[in-house]
Design a protein around this motif. Structure first.
Motif, PDB file in Angstrom:
ATOM      1  N   LYS A   4       2.292   1.751  -3.418  1.00  0.00           N
ATOM      2  CA  LYS A   4       1.246   2.213  -4.338  1.00  0.00           C
ATOM      3  C   LYS A   4       0.989   3.701  -4.132  1.00  0.00           C
ATOM      4  O   LYS A   4       0.854   4.451  -5.106  1.00  0.00           O
ATOM      5  CB  LYS A   4      -0.039   1.422  -4.156  1.00  0.00           C
ATOM      6  CG  LYS A   4      -1.109   1.842  -5.169  1.00  0.00           C
ATOM      7  CD  LYS A   4      -2.326   0.993  -5.093  1.00  0.00           C
ATOM      8  CE  LYS A   4      -3.377   1.347  -6.131  1.00  0.00           C
ATOM      9  NZ  LYS A   4      -3.413   2.658  -6.678  1.00  0.00           N
ATOM     10  N   GLU A   5       0.912   4.127  -2.880  1.00  0.00           N
ATOM     11  CA  GLU A   5       0.716   5.545  -2.596  1.00  0.00           C
ATOM     12  C   GLU A   5       1.851   6.377  -3.192  1.00  0.00           C
ATOM     13  O   GLU A   5       1.611   7.446  -3.756  1.00  0.00           O
ATOM     14  CB  GLU A   5       0.634   5.783  -1.089  1.00  0.00           C
ATOM     15  CG  GLU A   5      -0.646   5.276  -0.467  1.00  0.00           C
ATOM     16  CD  GLU A   5      -0.644   5.333   1.058  1.00  0.00           C
ATOM     17  OE1 GLU A   5       0.323   5.858   1.649  1.00  0.00           O
ATOM     18  OE2 GLU A   5      -1.613   4.835   1.663  1.00  0.00           O
TER      19      GLU A   5
ATOM     20  N   ASP B   9       1.376   6.454  -7.006  1.00  0.00           N
ATOM     21  CA  ASP B   9       0.264   7.331  -7.336  1.00  0.00           C
ATOM     22  C   ASP B   9       0.637   8.797  -7.180  1.00  0.00           C
ATOM     23  O   ASP B   9       0.286   9.638  -8.021  1.00  0.00           O
ATOM     24  CB  ASP B   9      -0.961   7.028  -6.470  1.00  0.00           C
ATOM     25  CG  ASP B   9      -1.597   5.682  -6.794  1.00  0.00           C
ATOM     26  OD1 ASP B   9      -1.230   5.060  -7.826  1.00  0.00           O
ATOM     27  OD2 ASP B   9      -2.468   5.238  -6.007  1.00  0.00           O
ATOM     28  N   ALA B  10       1.368   9.120  -6.125  1.00  0.00           N
ATOM     29  CA  ALA B  10       1.776  10.506  -5.876  1.00  0.00           C
ATOM     30  C   ALA B  10       2.718  11.025  -6.957  1.00  0.00           C
ATOM     31  O   ALA B  10       2.727  12.207  -7.251  1.00  0.00           O
ATOM     32  CB  ALA B  10       2.428  10.622  -4.500  1.00  0.00           C
TER      33      ALA B  10
ATOM     34  N   LYS C 225       0.834  -1.205   0.000  1.00  0.00           N
ATOM     35  CA  LYS C 225       0.000   0.000   0.000  1.00  0.00           C
ATOM     36  C   LYS C 225       0.869   1.256   0.000  1.00  0.00           C
ATOM     37  O   LYS C 225       0.572   2.233  -0.696  1.00  0.00           O
ATOM     38  CB  LYS C 225      -0.937   0.007   1.207  1.00  0.00           C
ATOM     39  CG  LYS C 225      -2.048  -1.014   1.114  1.00  0.00           C
ATOM     40  CD  LYS C 225      -2.881  -1.037   2.382  1.00  0.00           C
ATOM     41  CE  LYS C 225      -3.832  -2.221   2.386  1.00  0.00           C
ATOM     42  NZ  LYS C 225      -4.527  -2.370   3.665  1.00  0.00           N
ATOM     43  N   GLN C 226       1.940   1.247   0.792  1.00  0.00           N
ATOM     44  CA  GLN C 226       2.845   2.399   0.837  1.00  0.00           C
ATOM     45  C   GLN C 226       3.478   2.647  -0.531  1.00  0.00           C
ATOM     46  O   GLN C 226       3.573   3.801  -0.988  1.00  0.00           O
ATOM     47  CB  GLN C 226       3.940   2.179   1.877  1.00  0.00           C
ATOM     48  CG  GLN C 226       3.442   2.155   3.296  1.00  0.00           C
ATOM     49  CD  GLN C 226       4.505   1.651   4.269  1.00  0.00           C
ATOM     50  OE1 GLN C 226       5.588   1.220   3.883  1.00  0.00           O
ATOM     51  NE2 GLN C 226       4.172   1.694   5.549  1.00  0.00           N
TER      52      GLN C 226
END
Length: 137
Positions: free
Chosen positions: A128-129, A132-133, A125-126
């Motif tokens: 992916k964030e 995405d950022a 998840k980290q």
């Protein structure tokens, strides 16, 4: 290193025991310690595959960022690689420590595999964030 050897041994035991079982356990309602350990190990393997996929995306995102920066400002890819290596060391040590709740018992491999799966899901998840950022999905 010890954690890897431990999990490899647990996986080998599971495989050997699996030869005597006709089918894989139902991981929605595992009934035995073997089933619970098998399911947690399977969950970790799935989480690890997802992490590896997301890692490729995150690394590509930071590499693209580096490419767009002046040479003196680059270092995103190197920073991510350093962070990932540190995270792997943390994850392995944390999960080895977590397993001490049942040290030497039949629950220990299940606890370790579950810990590995949980922390790996969080890291995915980290990453992916981060991707995405940086505009890469």
């Amino acid at each position: 290193m010890r954690l890897t050897m431990y999990l490899a041994g647990a996986a080998a035991c599971l495989m050997m025991a699996g030869i005597t079982q006709a089918q894989e356990p139902d991981c929605k309602t595992p009934k035995t310690q073997f089933d619970m350990t098998f399911c947690e190990q399977s969950r970790y393997e799935t989480a690890d595959a997802a992490l590896n996929e997301q890692w490729k995306k995150a690394r590509a995102a930071v590499a693209a960022t580096d490419k767009d920066l002046d040479e003196k400002d680059r270092g995103a890819e190197k920073a991510l690689l350093t962070a990932q290596r540190a995270w792997i060391s943390y994850r392995d040590a944390q999960c080895e420590a977590f397993g001490f709740q049942a040290r030497g018992g039949t629950m220990e491999p299940m606890l370790v595999a579950g810990c590995l799966a949980n922390l790996t899901d969080e890291r995915t998840k980290q990453l992916k964030e981060l991707s995405d950022a940086m505009g890469l999905r």
